[in-house]
Design an enzyme around this catalytic site. Structure first.
Site, PDB file in Angstrom:
ATOM      1  N   SER A  98       0.831  -1.202   0.000  1.00 12.47           N
ATOM      2  CA  SER A  98       0.000   0.000   0.000  1.00 12.47           C
ATOM      3  C   SER A  98       0.864   1.251   0.000  1.00 12.47           C
ATOM      4  O   SER A  98       1.623   1.488  -0.933  1.00 12.47           O
ATOM      5  CB  SER A  98      -0.963  -0.038   1.184  1.00 12.47           C
ATOM      6  OG  SER A  98      -1.879   1.039   1.119  1.00 12.47           O
ATOM      7  N   ASP A 242      -4.040   6.042  -2.938  1.00 11.93           N
ATOM      8  CA  ASP A 242      -2.869   5.516  -2.243  1.00 11.93           C
ATOM      9  C   ASP A 242      -2.111   4.568  -3.169  1.00 11.93           C
ATOM     10  O   ASP A 242      -2.462   4.409  -4.338  1.00 11.93           O
ATOM     11  CB  ASP A 242      -3.253   4.865  -0.914  1.00 11.93           C
ATOM     12  CG  ASP A 242      -4.106   3.615  -1.077  1.00 11.93           C
ATOM     13  OD1 ASP A 242      -4.615   3.374  -2.178  1.00 11.93           O
ATOM     14  OD2 ASP A 242      -4.265   2.878  -0.080  1.00 11.93           O
ATOM     15  N   ASP A 244      -1.645   1.303  -3.633  1.00  7.80           N
ATOM     16  CA  ASP A 244      -2.291   0.194  -4.329  1.00  7.80           C
ATOM     17  C   ASP A 244      -3.667   0.570  -4.853  1.00  7.80           C
ATOM     18  O   ASP A 244      -4.408  -0.281  -5.338  1.00  7.80           O
ATOM     19  CB  ASP A 244      -2.359  -1.057  -3.446  1.00  7.80           C
ATOM     20  CG  ASP A 244      -3.137  -0.849  -2.157  1.00  7.80           C
ATOM     21  OD1 ASP A 244      -3.243   0.303  -1.682  1.00  7.80           O
ATOM     22  OD2 ASP A 244      -3.635  -1.847  -1.590  1.00  7.80           O
ATOM     23  N   ASP A 246      -6.544   1.345  -3.652  1.00 13.37           N
ATOM     24  CA  ASP A 246      -7.839   0.895  -3.137  1.00 13.37           C
ATOM     25  C   ASP A 246      -8.519   1.977  -2.304  1.00 13.37           C
ATOM     26  O   ASP A 246      -9.696   1.856  -1.966  1.00 13.37           O
ATOM     27  CB  ASP A 246      -7.707  -0.411  -2.346  1.00 13.37           C
ATOM     28  CG  ASP A 246      -6.819  -0.292  -1.116  1.00 13.37           C
ATOM     29  OD1 ASP A 246      -6.106   0.725  -0.964  1.00 13.37           O
ATOM     30  OD2 ASP A 246      -6.819  -1.239  -0.296  1.00 13.37           O
TER      31      ASP A 246
END
Length: 452
Positions: A98, A242, A244, A246
């Protein structure tokens, strides 16, 4: 030997590469994932970190050696991996850390249909198997290993998201997107391409070293560039993702942050209208605005603990149509109860583009209270400081206390929640009130106890 207690967290695997884990360990995790899920097929994806391709391939080899047919979807966002798991009805594994620094990597795992794998739903068993194999040697491969193939699902992911939001009446919009050198730079162009959007891209180059800023939009320092670009270009809205991709954070046409609670309330209202009512999940530190809007729109708000495993479990239990958190995670029944910041972003664009007011005016009806934001305090004795705060408020008249998640203290005019971090010696404070001076008074009073 690796210490799995340091890298296997409540919801995922995360640690430094190669000092805490490496491709050899990833291969064992793949084998354990195959054993625990009992899968005959699985999907594996990864983010843009330099260590991600090797780790994801090693995981796939480990699963294939146990007879699993592995489909590699390559570079993807975490919610694109969830899409593949739901759409193909297979367990999945996403390699990402992340917004953590470049030296970190991790695995987010799910069962078929994007059902989460956490400590109580298989991650503990996976850890035990890996620890056993670290002592005794790798597990024996099956007689017929699974094949490893590849499939590009990006276009299908984008089409599916657009099918869930009515975008037919959207007026032309200028949209600044800060991808933070993360996976939104890969997904946004495909998802937004058919829409009447003038896209102003920022930091779309995939770079797991995050050369421009940390890919964590909840930290105000990381949206400064986005705010400036929105003002400079006269854009209608700014979006920050962010690492990743999500999570999605929103700023209005003035470059001012839009509270994730306000986004939760806005999307909840739209989902309730779409489904003709239903249950909406919110965690215990979202704004009072969220349950108020849900009730006003004929829905049933349900409060739960912070964290995706709790939100997803409540969504499954209640059949909820939507869930939102203060951290800019947004969950949809139509997306296998998984979280997708991209779908929330499409809802914001549809709401904004379906009328003529600027975003600041549109969201004002969903942003009704003053808040402190999350304030972290480093403490030596989490239980002791929590107990001291509880004692300070326990006997006050017209004050309610509950301990669903940390300590929440509520009155008619304000509330605060104080929670210990699971991974650091921190206490996290959130305060909300009807007026900003009250927020500041309550904040200072609680922090004086917490910090001694």
């Amino acid at each position: 030997m690796a210490d799995l207690s340091q890298i296997v967290k409540a919801y995922d695997v995360r640690g430094e590469v190669p000092s805490q884990w490496d491709e050899g360990l990833a291969e064992l995790f793949g084998a354990a994932f195959a054993r625990v899920t009992g899968a005959s097929e699985a999907v594996v994806g990864h983010d843009m970190r330099s260590s991600s391709p090797g780790l994801s391939r090693a995981f796939g080899r480990g699963a294939a050696a146990q007879g699993v047919a592995v489909t590699e979807i390559g570079l993807c966002s975490t919610d694109e991996l969830y899409f593949a798991s739901g759409w193909l009805d297979r367990p999945g594994a996403m390699f990402t850390a992340s917004h953590n620094p470049a030296r970190y990597n991790g695995i987010k795992m799910c069962r078929a249909g994007a059902s989460p794998v956490g400590q109580e739903s298989g991650l503990g068993e996976i850890r035990s198997l890996v620890e056993d194999w670290m002592e005794t040697g790798a597990p024996e491969p099956v007689d017929t290993p699974g094949r490893i193939g590849s499939q590009d699902v990006l276009a299908d992911y984008g089409a599916h998201l657009r099918s869930l939001v009515d975008l037919t009446a959207v007026r032309p919009l200028k949209v600044v997107v800060d991808a933070g050198n993360g996976m939104a730079g890969h997904t946004v162009p495909t998802v937004f391409d058919p829409l009447p959007i003038e896209l102003v891209p920022m930091y779309f180059e995939l770079d797991g070293t995050f050369p421009n800023h940390e890919a964590n939009p909840l930290d105000p320092a990381n949206i400064v560039d986005l705010q400036a670009k929105v003002r400079e270009t006269g854009a209608d809205v700014g979006l920050a993702f962010d690492g990743d991709a999500d999570r999605c954070f929103v700023v209005d046409e003035r470059g001012e942050p839009v509270s994730p609670s306000a986004v939760t309330a806005l999307v909840a209202a739209r989902e309730l209208a779409k489904h003709g009512g239903g249950t909406v999940i919110h965690n215990c530190i979202t704004s009072w605005s969220v349950p108020e809007v849900v009730r006003e729109q004929g829905g049933d708000p349900v409060r739960t603990r912070v964290g995706h495993s709790f939100i997803k479990a409540e969504m499954a239990r209640t059949g909820a149509i939507f869930g939102g958190e203060h951290s800019a995670h947004y969950y949809f029944r139509d997306f296998w109860n998984a979280d997708t910041g991209m779908l929330a972003a499409l809802h914001v664009l549809a709401a904004l583009g379906g009328q003529d007011r600027p975003l600041s005016q549109l969201v004002a009806e969903y942003d009704r209270y003053a808040g402190s934001g999350e304030i972290n305090s480093t403490v030596d004795d989490q239980p002791g400081r929590m107990a001291a705060v509880r004692a300070a408020y326990a006997d006050r008249p017209e004050t309610e206390l509950d301990e669903l998640d940390g300590l929440t203290v509520t009155t008619a005019d304000w509330w605060f929640n104080l929670r210990p971090s699971n991974t650091e010696p921190l206490l996290r404070l959130n305060v909300e009130a009807r007026e900003q001076p009250v927020v500041e008074r309550v904040r200072d009073e609680v922090l004086a106890i917490v910090r001694g």
